[in-house]
Design a protein around this motif. Structure first.
Motif, PDB file in Angstrom:
ATOM      1  N   VAL A 146       0.938  -1.164   0.213  1.00  0.00           N
ATOM      2  CA  VAL A 146      -0.150   0.014   0.108  1.00  0.00           C
ATOM      3  C   VAL A 146       0.884   1.273  -0.246  1.00  0.00           C
ATOM      4  CG1 VAL A 146      -1.688   1.304   1.331  1.00  0.00           C
ATOM      5  CG2 VAL A 146      -2.036  -1.083   0.961  1.00  0.00           C
ATOM      6  N   TYR A 188       1.329   3.902  -3.091  1.00  0.00           N
ATOM      7  CA  TYR A 188       0.820   5.391  -2.997  1.00  0.00           C
ATOM      8  C   TYR A 188       2.081   6.230  -3.093  1.00  0.00           C
ATOM      9  CZ  TYR A 188      -1.123   9.647  -0.863  1.00  0.00           C
ATOM     10  OH  TYR A 188      -1.564  10.777  -0.727  1.00  0.00           O
ATOM     11  N   LEU A 242      -5.055   0.623  -7.124  1.00  0.00           N
ATOM     12  CA  LEU A 242      -4.349  -0.372  -7.132  1.00  0.00           C
ATOM     13  C   LEU A 242      -4.495  -1.319  -8.474  1.00  0.00           C
ATOM     14  CD1 LEU A 242      -4.137  -1.351  -3.395  1.00  0.00           C
ATOM     15  CD2 LEU A 242      -2.465   0.111  -4.684  1.00  0.00           C
ATOM     16  N   VAL A 292      -6.310   3.504  -2.604  1.00  0.00           N
ATOM     17  CA  VAL A 292      -5.839   3.752  -1.663  1.00  0.00           C
ATOM     18  C   VAL A 292      -5.675   5.229  -1.526  1.00  0.00           C
ATOM     19  CG1 VAL A 292      -3.323   4.034  -0.881  1.00  0.00           C
ATOM     20  CG2 VAL A 292      -3.975   2.049  -1.907  1.00  0.00           C
ATOM     21  N   VAL A 341      -5.967   5.234   4.177  1.00  0.00           N
ATOM     22  CA  VAL A 341      -5.383   3.646   3.875  1.00  0.00           C
ATOM     23  C   VAL A 341      -3.863   3.868   4.283  1.00  0.00           C
ATOM     24  CG1 VAL A 341      -5.344   1.906   2.512  1.00  0.00           C
ATOM     25  CG2 VAL A 341      -7.358   3.160   2.476  1.00  0.00           C
ATOM     26  N   VAL A 342      -3.234   4.880   3.808  1.00  0.00           N
ATOM     27  CA  VAL A 342      -1.830   4.657   3.972  1.00  0.00           C
ATOM     28  C   VAL A 342      -1.380   4.928   5.590  1.00  0.00           C
ATOM     29  CG1 VAL A 342       0.192   6.025   3.158  1.00  0.00           C
ATOM     30  CG2 VAL A 342      -1.602   5.755   1.465  1.00  0.00           C
ATOM     31  N   ALA A 346      -1.675   1.913   7.254  1.00  0.00           N
ATOM     32  CA  ALA A 346      -0.391   0.830   6.664  1.00  0.00           C
ATOM     33  C   ALA A 346       0.839   1.333   7.457  1.00  0.00           C
ATOM     34  CB  ALA A 346      -0.411   0.713   5.012  1.00  0.00           C
TER      35      ALA A 346
END
Length: 276
Positions: A230, A234, A247, A253, A257-258, A261
């Protein structure tokens, strides 16, 4: 994903064994693990250890509304800043937190909410004083206060304390102890639930529980690999500054979401997650 280990402060043999474990923090317990007749001896033993602490040590004092609790705080105040923090049971009021902070200045306060009133006031307590270092639950007392049969009745309270800690800018809380030291499968299942709810670590009452807690709270290889994918996607795909990328597998993403991660990668590296 810290692991904390409680040990009765009146048992020097057990204290020595606890200090030799892999627990991130050893908690010398003056409260529930010590019989009334042994309170003074336990306090004296803590004072001796804190004169030259061999590693990070916290102390759980007795309820500060009692004579035992007041004596505990007085003893710790004379030894500051030897302790890594004071764990305070049965906290319910902001004024209580502020008075304690004045008695033990410069020491991190770790608040244990063990009643319905304490849980309802979670955010107020978490922000009561800059010395507050964490909040968490004391689940045995809380179960009794709420009248719930098992931990399924604590899901809301657990979520409440996670949200309050985050809103106050405190580290994610650690779970309360699992009282059955032989039930390692039950401990693992409970830890998985706690991790899903947002807890990051757990306290133990026996060294045998520590590896189970560490294993469950440690991100899996699959979680780490997914988090790396991820972040890499990104960082490679957001050259335009749009703030989101697609993705190859159809996933999407964005910054949220980042962020999650990167939290996983921080936990895997042994650091504190960004959200805490």
């Amino acid at each position: 994903m810290p692991t904390l280990l409680y040990v009765p402060a009146d048992r020097p043999d057990r204290v020595a064994k606890a200090l030799a474990t892999a627990a991130d923090v050893v908690i010398l317990d003056l409260e529930d693990a010590v019989a009334p007749a042994h309170k003074d001896a336990a306090r004296e033993h803590v004072s001796g250890l804190l004169a030259d602490p061999p590693r990070p040590i916290q102390v759980r004092v007795n309820d500060v509304r009692t004579a035992w609790g007041r004596a505990d705080l007085a003893a710790l105040a004379a030894l500051l800043p030897a302790t890594d923090g004071v764990r305070l049971p049965k906290i319910e009021s902001v004024d209580q937190v502020r008075r304690i902070a004045e008695l033990v200045p410069g020491t991190g306060l770790h608040l244990l909410l063990e009643s319905a009133l304490g849980v309802e006031r979670a955010h107020d307590l978490a922000t009561a004083h800059p010395a507050v270092a964490s909040i968490g639950l004391g689940e045995a007392d809380l179960k009794a206060d709420l009248g719930v049969a098992d931990e399924t009745g604590l899901v809301w309270a657990r979520s409440r304390v996670v949200v309050a800690a985050r809103a106050a800018g405190l580290p994610a809380p650690v779970q309360s102890v699992h009282p059955d030291i032989r039930d390692l499968d039950g401990l693992a299942a409970s830890c998985r639930l706690g991790r899903a709810l947002g807890f990051r670590g757990r306290a133990a009452i026996h060294p045998a529980q520590l590896p189970v807690i560490a294993e469950v709270y440690r991100p899996t290889d699959e979680e780490i690999a997914a988090a790396r994918r991820v972040v890499a996607a990104y960082e490679e795909g957001d050259a335009t500054g749009t703030g989101a990328v697609a993705l190859p597998d159809g996933g999407f993403v964005d910054l949220a979401v980042v962020r999650q991660a990167r939290n996983v990668l921080a936990e895997a590296a042994g650091g504190r997650s960004m959200t805490t």
